[in-house]
Design an enzyme around this catalytic site. Structure first.
Site, PDB file in Angstrom:
ATOM      1  N   PHE A   1     -63.817  31.567 -40.796  1.00 45.98           N
ATOM      2  CA  PHE A   1     -63.756  32.568 -39.960  1.00 45.98           C
ATOM      3  C   PHE A   1     -65.128  33.005 -39.628  1.00 45.98           C
ATOM      4  CE2 PHE A   1     -59.652  32.733 -41.858  1.00 45.98           C
ATOM      5  CZ  PHE A   1     -59.033  33.224 -40.843  1.00 45.98           C
TER       6      PHE A   1
ATOM      7  N   TYR B   1     -63.048  37.960 -34.454  1.00 41.64           N
ATOM      8  CA  TYR B   1     -63.153  36.863 -35.157  1.00 41.64           C
ATOM      9  C   TYR B   1     -62.630  35.876 -34.429  1.00 41.64           C
ATOM     10  CZ  TYR B   1     -58.266  36.956 -35.201  1.00 41.64           C
ATOM     11  OH  TYR B   1     -56.832  37.086 -34.651  1.00 41.64           O
TER      12      TYR B   1
ATOM     13  N   ILE C   1     -54.760  37.655 -45.277  1.00 44.97           N
ATOM     14  CA  ILE C   1     -55.224  36.555 -46.167  1.00 44.97           C
ATOM     15  C   ILE C   1     -56.413  37.269 -47.351  1.00 44.97           C
ATOM     16  CG2 ILE C   1     -54.100  34.830 -45.243  1.00 44.97           C
ATOM     17  CD1 ILE C   1     -56.605  33.763 -44.372  1.00 44.97           C
TER      18      ILE C   1
ATOM     19  N   PHE D   1     -57.690  28.012 -34.433  1.00 52.61           N
ATOM     20  CA  PHE D   1     -56.290  28.339 -34.727  1.00 52.61           C
ATOM     21  C   PHE D   1     -56.062  29.853 -34.176  1.00 52.61           C
ATOM     22  CE2 PHE D   1     -58.053  28.580 -38.889  1.00 52.61           C
ATOM     23  CZ  PHE D   1     -57.833  29.899 -39.401  1.00 52.61           C
ATOM     24  N   ASP D   2     -57.025  30.684 -34.122  1.00 45.70           N
ATOM     25  CA  ASP D   2     -56.772  32.074 -33.670  1.00 45.70           C
ATOM     26  C   ASP D   2     -58.174  32.544 -33.293  1.00 45.70           C
ATOM     27  OD1 ASP D   2     -55.431  34.274 -33.237  1.00 45.70           O
ATOM     28  OD2 ASP D   2     -55.102  34.823 -35.610  1.00 45.70           O
TER      29      ASP D   2
ATOM     30  N   TYR E   1     -53.901  30.131 -46.740  1.00 46.37           N
ATOM     31  CA  TYR E   1     -52.302  29.942 -46.876  1.00 46.37           C
ATOM     32  C   TYR E   1     -51.838  28.893 -47.713  1.00 46.37           C
ATOM     33  CZ  TYR E   1     -52.899  32.415 -42.452  1.00 46.37           C
ATOM     34  OH  TYR E   1     -53.338  33.463 -41.535  1.00 46.37           O
TER      35      TYR E   1
END
Length: 151
Positions: free
Chosen positions: A143, A76, A101, A86-87, A127
């Site tokens: 995502f 991902y 989430i 961010f990730d 979030y």
């Protein structure tokens, strides 16, 4: 000398204002999501009542279906709609177990092994208004996901 200083100051201010990456977008979350989809020319495969947009980018009709309680392994990349990553990585989790989430869980449940998709959802599935490290509050999330296996 003073004119030169003013000119350099204005030039520097202009450079700073337009060279910084913008972490937030204007408008409601719904407007931000719709604007992003339109600007990227994306075709939404499904929109859920929760506001999640599912965009299949690679289909695998022969792939095993995912089911609640099964362990899913995937790759991902998580991004804000501004494009800021961010990730990213690979990991495994139990689908529907509440360990990720809500939007991530909901979007992955629509996939099969070997498929890839982009899922976009409002902060209420992410979030929320608090945000988290690197993610401002009230931020819709994107995502890009590829399902590798399910057990």
């Amino acid at each position: 000398m003073m004119k030169y200083f003013k000119f350099v100051s204005v030039l520097l201010l202009f450079f700073v204002m337009f060279s910084c990456e913008k972490d937030t977008l204007s408008g409601s979350e719904e407007e931000q999501i719709e604007s992003y989809i339109t600007s990227k020319g994306l075709v939404v495969t499904e929109k859920t009542t929760t506001g999640l947009r599912y965009i299949r980018t690679k289909e695998n009709v022969a792939g095993a279906m995912l089911a609640k309680g099964k362990t899913v392994t995937l790759n991902y990349t998580g991004k804000l709609l501004t494009g800021k990553k961010f990730d990213a990585g690979s990991f495994s989790f139990v689908l529907g177990g509440g360990r990720v989430i809500k939007g991530f869980d909901e979007g992955i449940a629509k996939m099969r092994v070997g498929e890839a998709a982009s899922i976009i959802f409002p902060s209420s599935l992410g979030y929320g208004n608090q945000g988290t490290s690197g993610i401002p509050g009230n931020s819709p999330l994107l995502f890009e996901i590829e399902v590798l296996s399910v057990n």
